[in-house]
Design a protein around this motif. Structure first.
Motif, PDB file in Angstrom:
ATOM      1  N   LEU A  50     -72.392  16.310  24.610  1.00 56.85           N
ATOM      2  CA  LEU A  50     -72.098  16.063  23.110  1.00 56.85           C
ATOM      3  C   LEU A  50     -72.671  16.664  22.100  1.00 56.85           C
ATOM      4  N   GLY A  51     -73.583  17.448  22.496  1.00 60.69           N
ATOM      5  CA  GLY A  51     -74.750  18.128  21.680  1.00 60.69           C
ATOM      6  C   GLY A  51     -74.329  19.428  21.605  1.00 60.69           C
ATOM      7  N   ALA A 105     -72.086   6.952  15.466  1.00 64.55           N
ATOM      8  CA  ALA A 105     -71.371   6.162  15.117  1.00 64.55           C
ATOM      9  C   ALA A 105     -70.500   5.591  16.770  1.00 64.55           C
ATOM     10  N   GLY A 106     -69.520   6.852  17.126  1.00 62.72           N
ATOM     11  CA  GLY A 106     -68.431   7.057  18.031  1.00 62.72           C
ATOM     12  C   GLY A 106     -69.106   7.032  18.841  1.00 62.72           C
ATOM     13  N   TRP A 107     -70.007   7.716  19.578  1.00 58.22           N
ATOM     14  CA  TRP A 107     -70.783   7.753  20.477  1.00 58.22           C
ATOM     15  C   TRP A 107     -71.607   6.809  21.434  1.00 58.22           C
ATOM     16  N   GLY A 108     -71.992   5.753  19.935  1.00 61.38           N
ATOM     17  CA  GLY A 108     -72.177   4.937  20.643  1.00 61.38           C
ATOM     18  C   GLY A 108     -71.372   4.065  20.680  1.00 61.38           C
ATOM     19  N   PHE A 109     -70.431   3.755  19.958  1.00 62.75           N
ATOM     20  CA  PHE A 109     -68.979   2.886  20.084  1.00 62.75           C
ATOM     21  C   PHE A 109     -68.300   3.100  21.209  1.00 62.75           C
ATOM     22  N   GLY A 110     -68.096   4.329  21.287  1.00 61.88           N
ATOM     23  CA  GLY A 110     -67.318   4.011  22.866  1.00 61.88           C
ATOM     24  C   GLY A 110     -68.551   4.289  24.186  1.00 61.88           C
ATOM     25  N   THR A 111     -69.179   4.850  24.073  1.00 61.70           N
ATOM     26  CA  THR A 111     -69.998   4.886  25.231  1.00 61.70           C
ATOM     27  C   THR A 111     -70.317   2.768  25.898  1.00 61.70           C
ATOM     28  N   GLY A 112     -70.716   2.468  24.559  1.00 66.02           N
ATOM     29  CA  GLY A 112     -70.126   0.774  24.043  1.00 66.02           C
ATOM     30  C   GLY A 112     -69.339  -0.270  25.666  1.00 66.02           C
ATOM     31  N   LEU A 128     -67.734   1.968  27.083  1.00 70.56           N
ATOM     32  CA  LEU A 128     -67.425   1.886  29.165  1.00 70.56           C
ATOM     33  C   LEU A 128     -68.306   1.201  29.232  1.00 70.56           C
ATOM     34  N   PHE A 129     -69.265   0.954  28.952  1.00 67.76           N
ATOM     35  CA  PHE A 129     -70.617   0.264  30.220  1.00 67.76           C
ATOM     36  C   PHE A 129     -69.431  -1.274  29.637  1.00 67.76           C
ATOM     37  N   GLN A 130     -69.377  -1.779  29.178  1.00 62.69           N
ATOM     38  CA  GLN A 130     -68.521  -2.890  29.058  1.00 62.69           C
ATOM     39  C   GLN A 130     -67.885  -3.457  29.971  1.00 62.69           C
ATOM     40  N   ALA A 131     -66.437  -1.909  30.780  1.00 65.79           N
ATOM     41  CA  ALA A 131     -65.817  -2.576  31.487  1.00 65.79           C
ATOM     42  C   ALA A 131     -66.071  -1.537  32.491  1.00 65.79           C
ATOM     43  N   GLY A 132     -67.508  -1.200  32.467  1.00 65.97           N
ATOM     44  CA  GLY A 132     -68.412  -0.505  34.150  1.00 65.97           C
ATOM     45  C   GLY A 132     -67.444   0.433  34.057  1.00 65.97           C
ATOM     46  N   ARG A 133     -67.334   1.278  33.230  1.00 70.35           N
ATOM     47  CA  ARG A 133     -66.233   3.169  33.852  1.00 70.35           C
ATOM     48  C   ARG A 133     -67.804   4.167  33.700  1.00 70.35           C
ATOM     49  N   PRO A 134     -68.073   4.758  34.515  1.00 67.66           N
ATOM     50  CA  PRO A 134     -68.673   5.350  34.672  1.00 67.66           C
ATOM     51  C   PRO A 134     -69.082   6.404  33.179  1.00 67.66           C
ATOM     52  N   LEU A 135     -69.845   7.059  32.575  1.00 65.94           N
ATOM     53  CA  LEU A 135     -69.476   7.999  31.416  1.00 65.94           C
ATOM     54  C   LEU A 135     -68.955   9.426  31.922  1.00 65.94           C
ATOM     55  N   LEU A 136     -68.764   9.510  32.511  1.00 71.13           N
ATOM     56  CA  LEU A 136     -67.815  10.836  33.490  1.00 71.13           C
ATOM     57  C   LEU A 136     -66.635  10.480  32.377  1.00 71.13           C
ATOM     58  N   TYR A 137     -65.988   9.538  31.870  1.00 70.99           N
ATOM     59  CA  TYR A 137     -65.199   9.127  31.311  1.00 70.99           C
ATOM     60  C   TYR A 137     -64.749   9.912  29.280  1.00 70.99           C
ATOM     61  N   ALA A 138     -65.852   9.617  29.296  1.00 70.44           N
ATOM     62  CA  ALA A 138     -65.855  10.269  28.364  1.00 70.44           C
ATOM     63  C   ALA A 138     -66.356  11.908  28.472  1.00 70.44           C
ATOM     64  N   ASP A 139     -66.892  12.351  29.402  1.00 73.93           N
ATOM     65  CA  ASP A 139     -66.809  14.214  29.350  1.00 73.93           C
ATOM     66  C   ASP A 139     -65.401  14.653  29.722  1.00 73.93           C
ATOM     67  N   ALA A 140     -64.473  13.493  29.797  1.00 73.77           N
ATOM     68  CA  ALA A 140     -62.630  14.231  30.086  1.00 73.77           C
ATOM     69  C   ALA A 140     -62.617  14.695  28.802  1.00 73.77           C
ATOM     70  N   VAL A 141     -63.151  13.958  27.530  1.00 74.28           N
ATOM     71  CA  VAL A 141     -62.641  14.101  26.690  1.00 74.28           C
ATOM     72  C   VAL A 141     -63.659  15.026  25.791  1.00 74.28           C
ATOM     73  N   LEU A 142     -64.881  15.397  26.075  1.00 71.07           N
ATOM     74  CA  LEU A 142     -65.285  16.504  24.993  1.00 71.07           C
ATOM     75  C   LEU A 142     -66.303  17.748  25.441  1.00 71.07           C
ATOM     76  N   VAL A 143     -64.756  17.839  27.293  1.00 77.58           N
ATOM     77  CA  VAL A 143     -64.796  19.078  27.326  1.00 77.58           C
ATOM     78  C   VAL A 143     -63.778  19.830  27.031  1.00 77.58           C
ATOM     79  N   PRO A 144     -62.380  18.884  26.691  1.00 77.59           N
ATOM     80  CA  PRO A 144     -62.021  19.775  26.522  1.00 77.59           C
ATOM     81  C   PRO A 144     -61.627  19.909  24.917  1.00 77.59           C
TER      82      PRO A 144
END
Lengths: 253, 441
Positions: B153-154, B186-193, B195-211
């Motif tokens: 993200l950084g 805000a987007g990072w906080g909301f998105g990770t929130g 993922l946590f609620q859905a019990g998904r790992p943060l790797l889903y966020a990486d799938a967006v961040l890498v490309p």
């Protein structure tokens, strides 16, 4: 040749930055009203030191500056600086002032009323094409525009003498022409100009007289024919060649 | 530099080493053994002790910390970085004409920036690890994924910020930068929130961040006209690394970031009277209030004075009030003295009258409102304590503050003027003596 009483007579016996280590010795010259005098010399000859001395910025200064036109034999350095406007080679600006505030400070400190400031500054700002930038920060201007700010400040003060350090550096040809026209107007008012430059062909065309400084002393002074005579050069010799002859090691002093 | 073996990667690595060596040399100036022994080591010892103790016996409020807190702490930390290319002003002479070298040097800059983000993320995560594992119940693996995702993200942020800063200047850049930062947080906080609620790992966020990172990096490599910006970023990066040790030097002044002033843009009048002293004071006030560091200092001074007046016992509050007014005048005198030595300001022949009276008016412009504000606080305290007619103090005390400041200011002018005259006389005597000695010699 201008035979009026001198506006200013300078006699520096000894001057420099440290006591006991003088940079200038036995420098004497005068400037007459409306005259353009070229202060010439190689790098390190002492031109800037003379300028600083006239501005009262030298810590060690033994000499006198007389203003015969005013009947004053010796003037304190501090009083002198109020009669002189200095246009430095590198613009000196304050980063938190707009262009207009630069002029406001110069006016307020020099006893110019706000009405006079508006009256004097309007044509100057138009002449140097700065009137649209009066509320901008000059620190963000180009070098040439910054130099024009310094010119406007100097002309605003209507001094008796202009000290101009390297006037042709940083200005475009149109601005140089405007500067020369403005200086001509000031000359008609009676103000004199002492300018330093390394552009000798321009100096030859512009200046009425020259003071050639070399190794902290005066190598020659006077009109161009006087300089040629001092250099032992025939009539028609350009100033450049005279300068070279007079400043070559061993012949200068 | 040995011309034969040099390549873009080696050149950039050499510059990275040289940058950190230069920073270290700066820090070595202040980090001698006495500072290490008496300040750094005790601070580490005490700080470390407090940290381990709080981990062993956590304070009760730790249980109330939301699960997303470590994520946001990491994100805030990582959104401070900028894309580094290690460009130097001299590159403009010939190096920048070689696109292949430039692109490869910038690519090394990408890796450096990503590595720096990763190192920062791992460090911050390591500090938060006990809290995250014992209180929030995260596994070490989850913490590692969090650090890597935050570093990504950084990195994406540095590329986005670089784009924003190259596109806009002045206040538009400031606004765009702040808006983008808030949006990303805000987007990072909301998105990770989510993922946590859905019990998904943060790797889903990486799938967006890498490309996204690859696309932004690709666009950055083909960007033109970025050289001046890169040089500015490098200059700022060095300044940021040594700013703290040079803060007392006070020599480097950042020019305003806008073409025109945001405050008093038309150089409007602040005083009704138009004598030289008011005109000069007005200019000083404008310059002072346009300087962010001065405004910060003024706010700190006002805040400290307010706390002293509000929190002390009543009798001490009155003493603190008067003392703070005197301190303010003294501080403003120092600021004025510094201002008149600015090269442009010192160009002119200042008359003593203009100098001293201008300073008096200038100090009044800042000092009187602050003194009146402290007076208001004293008056309010009196009103709260005594009620009824006591509330009249809320009107009388600001007026008294105004009068005290006005009186102290006038006396300070007399004192400073007298001191300057004595100094000038002594200087004149010294010069005369020196000249006489020279003549005799």
């Amino acid at each position: 040749m201008n035979e009026q009483r001198p506006l200013m007579e300078v006699e520096i016996r000894e001057a420099g930055y440290e006591s006991g280590k003088p940079i200038l010795r036995d420098v004497a010259f005068d400037i007459r009203p409306g005259e353009r005098v070229g202060l010439l010399g190689p790098n390190g000859a002492g031109k800037s030191t003379i300028m600083k001395g006239l501005l009262g910025q030298l810590p060690h200064w033994r000499g006198t500056v007389a203003w015969p036109g005013r009947g004053e034999a010796g003037v304190r350095q501090r009083e002198m600086s109020s009669r002189i406007a200095y246009i430095p080679e590198q613009p000196i600006l304050y980063e938190r002032f707009t262009l207009w505030e630069h002029l406001q400070l110069a006016a307020a400190v020099s006893g110019i009323s706000e009405a006079q400031l508006r009256e004097r500054s309007a044509p100057l700002l138009r002449r140097f094409r700065l009137d649209r930038a009066r509320h901008d920060y000059p620190i963000r201007f180009s070098k040439g525009m910054q130099q024009k700010v310094m010119l406007v400040v100097a002309f605003l003060l209507e001094p008796e003498l202009f000290l101009v350090d390297e006037p042709f550096i940083g200005l475009d040809p149109a601005a140089v022409m405007e500067l020369l026209e403005a200086l001509d107007e000031e000359r008609r008012r009676g103000a004199a100009v002492l300018l330093t430059t390394h552009v000798l062909d321009s100096a030859e065309r512009l200046c009425d007289r020259f003071v050639l400084v070399h190794a902290g002393g005066v190598a020659a002074k006077g009109t161009l024919p006087d300089i040629r005579a001092a250099a032992g050069s025939p009539d028609g010799t350009p100033l450049f060649d005279c300068f070279r002859a007079l400043t070559t090691e061993g012949t200068g002093s | 530099m040995s011309g034969g073996r040099m390549n873009p990667m080696l050149l950039t690595l050499e510059r990275i080493v040289s940058f950190w060596r230069k920073v270290w040399k700066g820090w070595r100036l202040v980090l001698d053994w006495t500072v290490l022994l008496y300040i750094v080591l005790p601070a580490l010892w005490i700080g470390g002790g407090i940290y381990t103790e709080s981990m062993r016996q956590p304070p009760p409020w730790v249980d109330m910390i939301p699960a997303t807190t470590p994520i946001l702490v990491l994100a805030v930390t990582l959104l401070r970085g900028r894309l580094r290319t290690f460009a130097e002003p001299g590159d403009g002479l010939f190096l920048r004409n070689n696109r292949s070298w430039t692109a490869r040097m910038i690519a090394v800059g990408f890796f450096y920036t990503l590595a720096a983000r990763l190192l920062t993320a791992l460090t911050v995560t390591a500090v938060m690890l006990p809290l995250a594992t014992s209180r929030l119940g995260w596994t070490d693996g989850q913490c590692l994924i969090l650090a890597v995702s935050s570093a990504l993200l950084g990195f994406v942020w540095t590329l986005a910020r670089d784009r924003v800063e190259r596109r806009w200047t002045g206040w538009r850049r400031t606004v765009a930068n702040a808006t983008a930062r808030i949006a990303v947080l805000a987007g990072w906080g909301f998105g990770t929130g989510l993922l946590f609620q859905a019990g998904r790992p943060l790797l889903y966020a990486d799938a967006v961040l890498v490309p996204l990172a690859i696309w932004l990096a690709w666009r950055r490599l083909s960007a033109s006209g970025a050289f001046a910006h890169e040089v500015d970023v490098e200059r700022d990066a060095y300044a940021a690394c040594v700013r703290w040790i040079l803060m007392e030097a006070g020599e480097v002044v950042n020019p305003p970031s806008t073409k025109r002033p945001l405050l008093f843009p038309k150089s409007g009048r602040l005083f009704r009277r138009r004598e030289a002293r008011q005109r000069v004071a007005e200019l000083w006030l404008r310059a002072t209030l346009r300087d962010p560091s001065m405004v910060r200092s003024l706010l700190v001074l006002t805040g400290a004075g307010s706390a002293a007046v509000w929190l002390s016992p009543a009798w001490l509050a009155v003493i603190a009030w008067v003392g703070m007014v005197a301190l303010t005048i003294l501080w403003l005198h120092g600021q004025w003295n510094q201002w008149v030595t600015e090269r442009y300001i010192a160009l002119f022949d200042w008359r003593d009258e203009t100098l001293h009276k201008g300073e008096e008016s200038g100090r009044m412009g800042i000092g009187l409102p602050i003194a009146a504000f402290w007076g208001l606080l004293v008056g309010l305290r009196f009103g709260i304590q005594h009620g009824g007619y006591g509330w009249l103090a809320a009107i009388a005390a600001p007026a008294a503050g105004w009068a005290i400041a006005w009186f102290a200011n006038a006396r300070a002018t007399d004192w400073y003027g007298m001191r300057a005259r004595v100094k000038a006389q002594l200087e004149a005597a010294r010069r005369t003596k020196e000249a006489e000695a020279h003549e005799a010699g």
